[in-house]
Write a protein that holds these residues in place. Structure first.
Motif, PDB file in Angstrom:
ATOM      1  N   ASN A  49      40.150  32.876  18.189  1.00 55.25           N
ATOM      2  CA  ASN A  49      40.728  31.635  17.881  1.00 55.25           C
ATOM      3  C   ASN A  49      41.219  30.845  17.449  1.00 55.25           C
ATOM      4  OD1 ASN A  49      37.930  29.633  19.975  1.00 55.25           O
ATOM      5  ND2 ASN A  49      36.602  31.808  18.683  1.00 55.25           N
ATOM      6  N   LYS A  50      41.806  32.163  16.026  1.00 57.34           N
ATOM      7  CA  LYS A  50      42.466  31.589  15.392  1.00 57.34           C
ATOM      8  C   LYS A  50      43.625  32.046  15.980  1.00 57.34           C
ATOM      9  CE  LYS A  50      40.602  31.175  10.525  1.00 57.34           C
ATOM     10  NZ  LYS A  50      40.505  31.856   9.473  1.00 57.34           N
ATOM     11  N   SER A  51      44.182  33.303  16.311  1.00 55.76           N
ATOM     12  CA  SER A  51      44.719  33.489  16.891  1.00 55.76           C
ATOM     13  C   SER A  51      45.412  32.679  18.164  1.00 55.76           C
ATOM     14  CB  SER A  51      45.061  35.036  17.859  1.00 55.76           C
ATOM     15  OG  SER A  51      43.725  35.546  16.594  1.00 55.76           O
ATOM     16  N   ALA A  52      44.848  32.086  19.503  1.00 58.68           N
ATOM     17  CA  ALA A  52      45.070  31.733  20.019  1.00 58.68           C
ATOM     18  C   ALA A  52      45.722  30.208  19.659  1.00 58.68           C
ATOM     19  CB  ALA A  52      43.656  31.466  20.635  1.00 58.68           C
ATOM     20  N   LEU A  53      45.130  29.929  19.168  1.00 59.28           N
ATOM     21  CA  LEU A  53      45.105  28.327  18.306  1.00 59.28           C
ATOM     22  C   LEU A  53      46.753  28.090  17.362  1.00 59.28           C
ATOM     23  CD1 LEU A  53      44.756  25.205  17.573  1.00 59.28           C
ATOM     24  CD2 LEU A  53      43.535  25.812  15.514  1.00 59.28           C
ATOM     25  N   SER A  54      47.072  30.092  16.907  1.00 63.27           N
ATOM     26  CA  SER A  54      48.032  29.604  16.545  1.00 63.27           C
ATOM     27  C   SER A  54      49.571  30.070  16.843  1.00 63.27           C
ATOM     28  CB  SER A  54      48.187  30.977  15.192  1.00 63.27           C
ATOM     29  OG  SER A  54      47.347  31.165  14.191  1.00 63.27           O
ATOM     30  N   PHE A  55      49.059  30.414  18.245  1.00 68.96           N
ATOM     31  CA  PHE A  55      49.753  30.612  19.702  1.00 68.96           C
ATOM     32  C   PHE A  55      50.268  29.549  19.661  1.00 68.96           C
ATOM     33  CE2 PHE A  55      52.364  32.226  23.745  1.00 68.96           C
ATOM     34  CZ  PHE A  55      52.040  33.184  23.266  1.00 68.96           C
ATOM     35  N   GLN A  56      49.569  28.717  20.422  1.00 69.11           N
ATOM     36  CA  GLN A  56      49.061  27.051  20.991  1.00 69.11           C
ATOM     37  C   GLN A  56      50.409  27.015  19.869  1.00 69.11           C
ATOM     38  OE1 GLN A  56      46.492  24.719  20.425  1.00 69.11           O
ATOM     39  NE2 GLN A  56      46.970  24.214  23.236  1.00 69.11           N
ATOM     40  N   GLN A  57      49.687  26.631  18.740  1.00 68.03           N
ATOM     41  CA  GLN A  57      50.883  26.092  18.195  1.00 68.03           C
ATOM     42  C   GLN A  57      51.788  26.150  17.172  1.00 68.03           C
ATOM     43  OE1 GLN A  57      48.158  25.937  13.811  1.00 68.03           O
ATOM     44  NE2 GLN A  57      46.940  24.377  14.859  1.00 68.03           N
ATOM     45  N   LEU A  58      52.619  27.208  17.568  1.00 67.85           N
ATOM     46  CA  LEU A  58      53.675  28.102  17.446  1.00 67.85           C
ATOM     47  C   LEU A  58      54.665  27.490  18.599  1.00 67.85           C
ATOM     48  CD1 LEU A  58      53.551  31.050  15.466  1.00 67.85           C
ATOM     49  CD2 LEU A  58      54.464  28.854  14.573  1.00 67.85           C
ATOM     50  N   VAL A  59      54.400  27.635  19.089  1.00 65.50           N
ATOM     51  CA  VAL A  59      55.167  27.286  20.909  1.00 65.50           C
ATOM     52  C   VAL A  59      54.984  25.839  20.593  1.00 65.50           C
ATOM     53  CG1 VAL A  59      54.528  26.975  23.294  1.00 65.50           C
ATOM     54  CG2 VAL A  59      54.185  29.059  22.146  1.00 65.50           C
ATOM     55  N   HIS A  60      54.242  24.898  20.676  1.00 64.68           N
ATOM     56  CA  HIS A  60      54.442  23.626  20.445  1.00 64.68           C
ATOM     57  C   HIS A  60      55.884  23.028  20.046  1.00 64.68           C
ATOM     58  CE1 HIS A  60      53.439  19.334  21.126  1.00 64.68           C
ATOM     59  NE2 HIS A  60      53.872  18.903  19.342  1.00 64.68           N
ATOM     60  N   LYS A  61      55.338  23.948  18.188  1.00 66.36           N
ATOM     61  CA  LYS A  61      56.625  23.243  17.708  1.00 66.36           C
ATOM     62  C   LYS A  61      57.446  24.151  17.337  1.00 66.36           C
ATOM     63  CE  LYS A  61      53.546  23.858  13.747  1.00 66.36           C
ATOM     64  NZ  LYS A  61      53.401  24.640  11.815  1.00 66.36           N
ATOM     65  N   MET A  62      58.036  25.137  18.404  1.00 66.08           N
ATOM     66  CA  MET A  62      59.212  25.176  18.694  1.00 66.08           C
ATOM     67  C   MET A  62      59.648  24.626  20.184  1.00 66.08           C
ATOM     68  SD  MET A  62      58.807  29.215  18.652  1.00 66.08           S
ATOM     69  CE  MET A  62      60.310  30.154  19.238  1.00 66.08           C
ATOM     70  N   THR A  63      58.906  23.833  21.223  1.00 68.33           N
ATOM     71  CA  THR A  63      59.221  23.475  22.261  1.00 68.33           C
ATOM     72  C   THR A  63      59.014  22.273  22.594  1.00 68.33           C
ATOM     73  OG1 THR A  63      57.469  24.742  23.855  1.00 68.33           O
ATOM     74  CG2 THR A  63      59.533  25.891  23.246  1.00 68.33           C
ATOM     75  N   GLY A  64      57.670  22.116  22.456  1.00 67.99           N
ATOM     76  CA  GLY A  64      57.338  20.496  22.436  1.00 67.99           C
ATOM     77  C   GLY A  64      56.086  20.464  23.174  1.00 67.99           C
ATOM     78  N   ALA A  65      56.420  22.059  24.267  1.00 77.79           N
ATOM     79  CA  ALA A  65      55.233  21.608  25.531  1.00 77.79           C
ATOM     80  C   ALA A  65      53.467  22.512  24.747  1.00 77.79           C
ATOM     81  CB  ALA A  65      55.654  23.016  26.586  1.00 77.79           C
ATOM     82  N   ARG A  66      52.391  22.186  24.886  1.00 80.98           N
ATOM     83  CA  ARG A  66      50.916  22.613  24.425  1.00 80.98           C
ATOM     84  C   ARG A  66      50.943  23.227  25.870  1.00 80.98           C
ATOM     85  NH1 ARG A  66      48.795  21.508  20.189  1.00 80.98           N
ATOM     86  NH2 ARG A  66      50.217  19.986  19.829  1.00 80.98           N
ATOM     87  N   ILE A  67      50.441  24.999  25.607  1.00 80.95           N
ATOM     88  CA  ILE A  67      49.920  25.762  26.030  1.00 80.95           C
ATOM     89  C   ILE A  67      48.684  25.739  26.495  1.00 80.95           C
ATOM     90  CG2 ILE A  67      48.887  27.915  26.773  1.00 80.95           C
ATOM     91  CD1 ILE A  67      52.323  28.944  26.046  1.00 80.95           C
ATOM     92  N   PRO A  68      47.204  24.958  26.649  1.00 79.34           N
ATOM     93  CA  PRO A  68      45.973  25.001  27.312  1.00 79.34           C
ATOM     94  C   PRO A  68      45.358  26.057  26.355  1.00 79.34           C
ATOM     95  CG  PRO A  68      46.385  25.036  28.957  1.00 79.34           C
ATOM     96  CD  PRO A  68      47.583  24.498  27.777  1.00 79.34           C
ATOM     97  N   ILE A  69      44.288  26.172  26.086  1.00 81.52           N
ATOM     98  CA  ILE A  69      43.957  27.420  24.874  1.00 81.52           C
ATOM     99  C   ILE A  69      42.076  27.161  26.096  1.00 81.52           C
ATOM    100  CG2 ILE A  69      42.374  28.341  23.149  1.00 81.52           C
ATOM    101  CD1 ILE A  69      43.878  27.537  22.103  1.00 81.52           C
ATOM    102  N   TRP A  70      42.233  28.444  27.232  1.00 86.83           N
ATOM    103  CA  TRP A  70      40.534  28.342  27.848  1.00 86.83           C
ATOM    104  C   TRP A  70      39.329  28.882  27.461  1.00 86.83           C
ATOM    105  CZ3 TRP A  70      43.397  28.053  33.293  1.00 86.83           C
ATOM    106  CH2 TRP A  70      44.145  26.480  33.745  1.00 86.83           C
ATOM    107  N   SER A  71      38.116  28.125  27.809  1.00 93.33           N
ATOM    108  CA  SER A  71      37.189  29.797  26.896  1.00 93.33           C
ATOM    109  C   SER A  71      36.812  30.377  28.468  1.00 93.33           C
ATOM    110  CB  SER A  71      36.409  28.995  26.237  1.00 93.33           C
ATOM    111  OG  SER A  71      35.527  30.521  25.710  1.00 93.33           O
TER     112      SER A  71
END
Length: 730
Positions: free
Chosen positions: A50-72
Motif C-alpha cells: 500500500n505504501k508502494s502504491a501511494l508513494s508511486f502516486q505521490q511522486l507522479v503527482h509532484k512531478m506532473t500534477g497528474a494523479r494516477i488512481p489506486i485500484w484494489s
C-alpha cells in the motif's frame, strides 16, 4: 545489468538505455498532465505494498500534477502499474510488459524501495526526511526497463535520520535499525551479558580473563568449558525469547584485556592471533545452533585472522576498522587493515564490515573524511563484504544531512560519481548557500592532503589540526565564505536555517580555537567570540542536538561550560605566563610542555585539547617571580573514563616565599570518586578556599589513582590524569 543514461532534469523525457532496451517499447504514464493508467493492488496487499502504491502516486503527482488512481483488486482492463513479489529475485526491477509497468522485488518492503529507486532514475532526489527534489514535467515517459542489484545487500548508516524516519530510510534504501535480524539485546559486546561479573566474579574468577597473572572481569576465559556451556545456555534463552531473530552476537567486550591463560594462549599462539580462541569458541556455538547465524567481532586484538582456523558457515565475522587513519583511503594509509580484510576473505569468512565515519570525541567538529568513504566501500566490496554498517554519530553531527545522503548513495552504488553527489546535494539543499558549503568541504579535503603525516583519528580533536590543516587562517577563510553565502540567502529563512546548521562544525572548531587565545581568534576579541557563540547556540538548539560526543557530553553542559570559560578567561590570572617546573615528566600530549599549565589557553573536553597528561603524580611548581598577594588557587582536571582518564584522588595546594619551605593551604579530596555510574566526560576545578594568601611560589600536587578498579575495562593498566591552567586569583 548496468544501465547507461542521461537525464534532462527539467525536460519532458528521461531516456535510459540498457542491453535489453530493444525488448521493451516505451510507455507514456502521463501526457499533458493526464494519465490513463491506474495503480493495481491485490486485495491481500500488505502495508508496504500500500505504501508502494501511494508513494508511486505521490511522486507522479509532484512531478506532473497528474494523479494516477489506486485500484484494489482491479480487473485487468486498462493500463496499469503493478507490483509483483518474486522471492527468487535478487535486487529490484521495473519492467514494461504489454504496455503495463511491473515493479518486482523479493518482498513488499523492497517493492517500496524499488519505487524510490526508479523515481531517482527519473530525476527525483531524496535529500532529507522533509526535503525531496522533484523535476517538473509535462509528460512522464518510461523509456526502458530498470534493474537494480546492489553489491551491498545490507546497507546501514547509523543515524537517527534514518532510524526515526522509516520512509526516508526506504527512499535512501538503507535499514531502519542498526542490526536487522539480530536479537535486540545482544547485537555486540555480549560477553558481560552471558556471564555477568556481578553474579559470578567473586565466586568463580576462573570464568574470566587471566591478565598479567590476575583474573579480571574484563573478558571471559574462552577455553573454560563451563563458560562455553553458560554462553550456549544464554544464546538458547535469547533465541527462545526472540524466536523470529536470526542472528545473535557472541563477542568480546569493548576492551583489550583478553585472557592469557595457558590454554587460551596456546590456541592463540598456534594460529598467530587472539582471534583463534574466539573463533574456536564461536564455532562451537554455531554448531549448536545450525539454523541461526552467530555473529562475532574481528575487532582490535581479534582483528587479525587466524592462519588456518576457518569460521563455520553460519558465523558472521564483523570486521571493524576503528584504528584506521581517516585522512586517506584505508588502502593508502591503513595497509594492515587491508591485509586483515584479505586474510579473513581467504579463510572463506562471511563478512560484515563495521566502518566508522565520524569523530566520536567531537561529533560536531570538522572531520575531512568524506572523500575516503567511497574508496573504502569499494575496498570492502572487492573483498566480499555485502553487509556494511557505517557507524555514524547516531545523533546530529557535522554536515549531518550531507553525510547521510552521501553514505547511503555510495552503499547503494559504490561507483557513483562522488563529486556529482556532493555538488548536486549542496546545490539542491542549500541553494545559493551551496557556495560556502562546497568551499568548506573542498577546502578541508585539500588542506588535509597537504599534511600526509597527519593522523585523522576517530578519537581526536580539532585542536590537533590548529597548526596544520585547520589553522586559524583557514577557519577565518571559511567563516568569510559563509558570511557571503548568508548575504545571498537574505529573505530565504528556510535555506538560511540549513546553512547555519551546516556551519555548526565550523563554529564549533572556531570556538575551540578561541580557547588557544591565538590570532586571528584571540579571547579579547569579544565581538567575534560572542557572535560565533550565539550563532552556534542558536543553530544547535534549533537542531535539537542532544549530545556533542560519544561520552554523553550534553549540548546544555557544553554551552554552560563554554559560557563559564568566557567569564573566567576575562578574569585576571596572576599565574598566566609564569614559569612552571615539574617533578614528573608529562607524557605525549600538549607537546609535553610544562608551560601548558599557565599559557592562558584553556583545555577543552578532549585530552588532545591543551591538556598536560601524567601517568603518575603531577607535582607542578609555579614561580610568580615576586611575592604577591592573592585569595585563591585553582586547577582544572579532565575526566574521560572510557579512555582511562580520571580525576586525581586528591589535590594538595602549597605556597612558599623562598621555594624551599612550603605551607599547605588545603588538600582537596575528589568530590566525585570513580564509580560505575560516574560521568564519562567531565571537567572539574579543584581549588582552595578563598582566604588571604601571600607567596612567590605555588605548588600543586595531583595524586594519581595509578590503576583503575577491578571492574573497569582497563583494570591492570595505568591510569591518566590530565591537568590544565593553574589560576591564581586576587
Amino acid at each position: 545489468m548496468k544501465a547507461y543514461y542521461m537525464r534532462f532534469y527539467f525536460g519532458i523525457l528521461v531516456l535510459l538505455f540498457s542491453t535489453n532496451a530493444a525488448l521493451s517499447q516505451p510507455i507514456t504514464l502521463v501526457k499533458n498532465k493526464q494519465s490513463n493508467y491506474h495503480i493495481s493492488l491485490p486485495s491481500e496487499a500488505d502495508s508496504f505494498l500500500n505504501k508502494s502504491a501511494l508513494s508511486f502516486q505521490q511522486l507522479v503527482h509532484k512531478m506532473t500534477g497528474a494523479r494516477i488512481p489506486i485500484w484494489s483488486n482491479a480487473a485487468t482492463d486498462g493500463r496499469s502499474v503493478e507490483f509483483r513479489i518474486n522471492k527468487n529475485r535478487s535486487g529490484y526491477a521495473g519492467t514494461i510488459e504489454n504496455g503495463n509497468f511491473i515493479i518486482e522485488a523479493s518482498n513488499s518492503y523492497k517493492c517500496w524501495e524499488a519505487v524510490f529507486a526508479i523515481f531517482e532514475k527519473l530525476g527525483c532526489r531524496y535529500l532529507s526526511p522533509s526535503v525531496t527534489f522533484t523535476p517538473t514535467l509535462t509528460d512522464l515517459v518510461i523509456a526502458t526497463d530498470y534493474a537494480f542489484d546492489p553489491l551491498v545487500k545490507t546497507r546501514t548508516v547509523h543515524a537517527k535520520l534514518f532510524y526515526e524516519n522509516p520512509e526516508f530510510a526506504a527512499k535512501r534504501r538503507v535499514t531502519t535499525s542498526g542490526f536487522p535480524g539480530f536479537v535486540p539485546e545482544a547485537f555486540v559486546h555480549t560477553f558481560h551479558k552471558f556471564v555477568p561479573e556481578r553474579n559470578y566474579y567473586s565466586a568463580h574468577p576462573e570464568y574470566y580473563a587471566l591478565v598479567k597473572n590476575k583474573r579480571l572481569p574484563t573478558q571471559l576465559c574462552l577455553s573454560n568449558d563451563t563458560v562455553y556451556r553458560m554462553i550456549k545456555d544464554s544464546v538458547a534463552a535469547y533465541f527462545n525469547r526472540y524466536p523470529n531473530a536470526a542472528v545473535i552476537s557472541v563477542s568480546q567486550d569493548d576492551n583489550t584485556q583478553y585472557c592469557e591463560c595457558d590454554r587460551c594462549a596456546g590456541f592463540d599462539k598456534q594460529e598467530g592471533t587472539p582471534a583463534a580462541s574466539m573463533i574456536r569458541l564461536v564455532n562451537k556455538i554455531a554448531r549448536d545452533f545450525p539454523a541461526k547465524t552467530i555473529s562475532t567481532l574481528a575487532y582490535q586484538y581479534t582483528r587479525k585472522a587466524p592462519k588456518t582456523l576457518r569460521p563455520e558457515h553460519n558465523v558472521l565475522v564483523t570486521l571493524c576498522s576503528i584504528e584506521c587513519d581517516r585522512s586517506a583511503p584505508i588502502a593508502v594509509k591503513s595497509k594492515d587493515f587491508e591485509t586483515d580484510l584479505i586474510e579473513w576473505g581467504r579463510l572463506g569468512a562471511t563478512l560484515q564490515i563495521w566502518d566508522y565515519t565520524t569523530q566520536f570525541t567531537n561529533f560536531l567538529a570538522p572531520f575531512p573524511n568524506l572523500e575516503t568513504i567511497q574508496p573504502n566501500i569499494q575496498l570492502f566490496v572487492r573483498n566480499g563484504a555485502n553487509w556494511i554498517f557505517e557507524q555514524h554519530s547516531h545523533n546530529t553531527s557535522e554536515l549531518y544531512e550531507l553525510r547521510c545522503y552521501l553514505m547511503s548513495a555510495l552503499l547503494w552504488d559504490p561507483y557513483a560519481s562522488y563529486d556529482k553527489l556532493i555538488t548536486e546535494f549542496c546545490q539542491l539543499y542549500y541553494g545559493k548557500g551551496s557556495a560556502a558549503v562546497l568551499t568548506y568541504v573542498k577546502g578541508l579535503e585539500k588542506s588535509i592532503k597537504e599534511y600526509p603525516k597527519f593522523f585523522l583519528f576517530l578519537y581526536g580533536d580539532p585542536a590537533q589540526g590548529f597548526d596544520t590543516w585547520l589553522s586559524g587562517q583557514k577557519l577565518l577563510q571559511y567563516q568569510q565564505a559563509f558570511d557571503q553565502s548568508e548575504k545571498a540567502l537574505k529573505g530565504q529563512p528556510q535555506l538560511l536555517e540549513r546553512l547555519n546548521k551546516a556551519r555548526i562544525g565550523l563554529d564549533y572548531a572556531t570556538l575551540e580555537y578561541f580557547r588557544t587565545n591565538r590570532a586571528p581568534f584571540e579571547l579579547n576579541n569579544r565581538t567575534v567570540l560572542n557572535a560565533v557563540y550565539n550563532r552556534f547556540k542558536a543553530a544547535t538548539l534549533k537542531g535539537n542536538i542532544p549530545i556533542v560526543n560519544e561520552m554523553g557530553l550534553t549540548l546544555d553542559t557544553y554551552l554552560k561550560s563554554y559560557q563559564q570559560f568566557m567569564t573566567n578567561a576575562g578574569k585576571k590570572n596572576l599565574a598566566r605566563g609564569a614559569a612552571v617546573s615539574l617533578v614528573n615528566k608529562p607524557v605525549k600530549y600538549a607537546k609535553e610542555d610544562p608551560q601548558t599549565l599557565t599559557d592562558g589557553a584553556f583545555g577543552g573536553w578532549s585530552f588532545f585539547a591543551n591538556w598536560l597528561g601524567f601517568l603518575n603524580e603531577m607535582k607542578a611548581t609555579v614561580d610568580l617571580k615576586e611575592t604577591k598577594q592573592f585569595r585563591s588557587i585553582g586547577i582544572n582536571f579532565l575526566q574521560v573514563t572510557n579512555h582511562v582518564v580520571f580525576f586525581p584522588v586528591r589535590v594538595k595546594f602549597e605556597i612558599s616565599e623562598d621555594g624551599i619551605n612550603y605551607t599547605t593551604i588545603s588538600t582537596v579530596e575528589n568530590p566525585f570518586p570513580l564509580q560505575k555510574t560516574s560521568k564519562v566526560n567531565d571537567i572539574y576545578q579543584f581549588h582552595t578556599p578563598e582566604i588571604p594568601m601571600k607567596a612567590r611560589y605555588i605548588r600543586v600536587t595531583g595524586e594519581n589513582m595509578n590503576t583503575p578498579p577491578y571492574w573497569h575495562h582497563a583494570a591492570g593498566t595505568g591510569a591518566w590524569i590530565f591537568a590544565d591552567e593553574i589560576v591564581v586569583s586576587e
